[in-house]
Design a protein around this motif. Structure first.
Motif, PDB file in Angstrom:
ATOM      1  N   ASP A  26       3.564  12.285  13.036  1.00 55.85           N
ATOM      2  CA  ASP A  26       4.180  13.589  12.778  1.00 55.85           C
ATOM      3  C   ASP A  26       5.527  13.651  13.061  1.00 55.85           C
ATOM      4  OD1 ASP A  26       4.523  16.373  12.558  1.00 55.85           O
ATOM      5  OD2 ASP A  26       3.549  16.840  14.484  1.00 55.85           O
ATOM      6  N   LEU A  27       6.284  13.269  11.942  1.00 52.54           N
ATOM      7  CA  LEU A  27       7.796  12.942  12.130  1.00 52.54           C
ATOM      8  C   LEU A  27       8.360  14.441  12.347  1.00 52.54           C
ATOM      9  CD1 LEU A  27       8.351  10.463   9.352  1.00 52.54           C
ATOM     10  CD2 LEU A  27       8.567   9.970  11.991  1.00 52.54           C
ATOM     11  N   ASP A  28       7.780  15.536  11.752  1.00 50.62           N
ATOM     12  CA  ASP A  28       8.598  16.893  11.780  1.00 50.62           C
ATOM     13  C   ASP A  28       8.407  17.311  13.094  1.00 50.62           C
ATOM     14  OD1 ASP A  28       9.091  17.052   9.252  1.00 50.62           O
ATOM     15  OD2 ASP A  28       7.209  17.889   8.390  1.00 50.62           O
ATOM     16  N   GLY A  29       7.394  16.727  14.193  1.00 54.22           N
ATOM     17  CA  GLY A  29       7.318  17.336  15.536  1.00 54.22           C
ATOM     18  C   GLY A  29       8.239  17.010  16.297  1.00 54.22           C
ATOM     19  N   LEU A  30       9.044  15.815  15.744  1.00 50.70           N
ATOM     20  CA  LEU A  30      10.330  15.192  16.598  1.00 50.70           C
ATOM     21  C   LEU A  30      11.535  16.131  16.397  1.00 50.70           C
ATOM     22  CD1 LEU A  30       9.992  11.609  15.817  1.00 50.70           C
ATOM     23  CD2 LEU A  30       9.144  12.729  17.812  1.00 50.70           C
TER      24      LEU A  30
END
Length: 522
Positions: A109-113
């Protein structure tokens, strides 16, 4: 609302967009009197200075970046967005964080970063090109290396430890123990059957595990979850004794049977032969389905090899126990033909019981090469019960026994010494076959054709011709009638033959000799 008026001690104030001040802290409220460092870009033609807050920050940031890389320190940054090949991070200037440098393992989950702040290492920078490449992984690797060194001195086999699942594969779980990874193989997850580790756990779950093996040279750690509980097979002989009736859940179906879970970690096999009393049982999937709860009987327990043999048919009445009462020998039954082989016909009696009509019991007189010549699968026929072998589960039937044996009547109908007439059905080198009636044939041996020596009767007699002969012997057991043409030629009468035959154990040759002597004397 959009501009900030700045006094730098020049002849005139200059404007800077408010947005440049918000880059540092979007929440900060800019007030009159606040002081900031600004960069003088140029003097305008119309007078006044072109100022920039961003460039002032950038100059200081670039200097700080150079110093941080030189001293191998970290810089804080905030992840702003996803870009091609990685993430854009604000460290005072835009910096590039490659995907491979985000974490020790790929992040799903890159967007969560986005929006989160971390410390980073500066891998390289180019001030002229406004390019900075940073890494978070380098910091994590350093921390992990220190933890690994610490774990090497404290980790021991048999130790119980809590770790976080970092990856799930078909063959097991990879678990971060806080410095090094360990593998918990799928066979060590549970004493029971596990189709896939993902059915039990998720990435990120923290679980308690036991250290089964630790190789300090390669830093390989083998872990187990099921070892935290007692092996259920230790108490199987007590909990599931032979002969006990228990309930279990079907967990797997194969061609040769079904596996039934009696409790977590304990499975037994119901072999296909133990599912039904039928000699030709259906496929296990036609009887039960995965997930079904069934009642079974314990047939055999081998705790050492962790095997339990189970049975389903044992909880049902054995049809062979009452078959002798239902179908006594000599009774007539009716059933459909289930199968035809070269040696006989199988008749369906009832569920689990088939009867066999051997080819020799199909007809008293017909010569049947293959039962399919006379019968068809699915046909309903009647038969007589001949024999029931309960021990070997064999049920013998006969069709010819529905009618009397014509050979029994033949003994009375064709007594020794009687004169008969029949049709030649076959001529061979050793004799002539004569049909006396339907199903009854007699043989005139070559030695009984004539008192003259004959090499072969072939060519002398034709099939279809009528032949008269005397009966010289008849046997219902052997199903044979011996005939003689020579006896008629020598003039032996029926009365003489019967008288001679009844007077003692004289041979037929003796009888002919005596008849010849009487003729010479006359």
């Amino acid at each position: 609302n959009e501009m900030v008026l700045i006094d730098v001690g020049d002849k005139a104030e200059s404007y800077i967009p408010l947005a440049e001040f918000r880059h540092e802290d979007p929440e900060r409220i800019i007030k009159v009197g606040d002081k900031f460092e600004v960069y003088i870009e140029r003097r305008k033609d119309e007078g006044g200075l072109q100022l920039s807050r961003d460039k002032a920050i950038a100059i200081k940031v670039w200097d700080e970046i150079a110093k941080i890389q030189e001293e191998d320190r970290t810089i804080e940054g905030r992840i702003e967005s996803r870009v091609k090949g990685g993430m854009s991070v604000d460290v005072g200037v835009p910096a590039f964080l490659p995907y491979s440098q985000i974490d020790l393992r790929p992040v799903k989950d890159l967007d969560g970063l986005i929006g989160q702040s971390f410390d980073f290492k500066v891998l390289k920078f180019n001030r002229k090109r406004n390019n900075v490449v940073i890494s978070r992984r380098a910091i994590l690797e350093e921390k992990r290396s220190k933890l690994r060194e610490k774990m090497r001195t404290s980790l021991e086999e048999g130790q119980t430890i809590v770790g976080a699942i970092t990856n799930i594969t078909d063959y097991g779980l990879f678990i971060d123990l806080g410095g090094m990874d360990g593998l918990c193989h799928i066979t060590d997850l549970s004493w029971g059957r596990v189709s896939h580790p993902s059915k039990l756990y998720n990435v990120g779950d923290e679980i308690e595990v036991k250290v089964l093996k630790y190789d300090k040279d390669s830093d390989r750690v083998s872990l187990g979850v099921k070892q935290l509980k007692e092996d259920p097979w230790a108490k199987v002989p007590e909990k599931f004794p032979v002969g006990a009736t228990v309930t279990g859940k079907v967990v797997s179906i194969t061609d040769y049977g079904v596996f039934v879970e009696l409790e977590e970690g304990v499975e037994g096999l119901v072999h296909i032969s133990e599912m039904s009393w039928s000699k030709k049982p259906r496929h296990p999937s036609k009887i039960v389905a995965v997930g079904d709860k069934i009642e079974i009987k314990v047939l055999k327990v081998e705790a050492e090899t962790k095997r339990i043999s189970l049975g389903m048919k044992q909880l049902q009445p054995n049809p062979w126990d009452v078959v002798e009462e239902s179908y006594p020998v000599g009774s007539v039954i009716e059933g459909k033909i289930k199968n035809i082989t070269d040696f006989g016909v199988f008749i369906g009696i009832e569920e689990g019981i088939d009867g066999l009509i051997h080819v020799s019991d199909l007809s008293w007189t017909e010569r049947i090469k293959h039962p399919s010549e006379k019968y068809a699968k699915g046909e309903t026929i009647r038969a007589v019960v001949l024999k029931i072998d309960k021990e070997n589960e064999r049920f013998s039937l006969g069709v010819k026994q529905l009618e009397p044996d014509p050979w029994v009547a033949a003994v009375n109908k064709y007594p020794t010494g009687s004169i008969v007439e029949g049709t030649i059905t076959n001529v061979t080198d050793f004799g002539i076959f004569v049909q006396l009636e339907e199903g009854i044939e007699g043989l005139v041996h070559i030695s009984e054709i004539s008192k003259e020596k004959i090499q072969t009767p072939v060519g002398m007699f034709n099939v279809g011709d009528t032949l008269k002969a005397m009966v010289i012997s008849v046997s219902s057991d052997d199903r044979k009638i011996a005939l003689s043409v020579k006896a008629l030629e020598d003039g032996v009468s029926k009365e003489e033959y019967e008288q001679k035959a009844s007077s003692g154990p004289a041979t037929f040759g003796d009888l002919l000799k005596a008849a010849a002597d009487d003729k010479n004397e006359g």
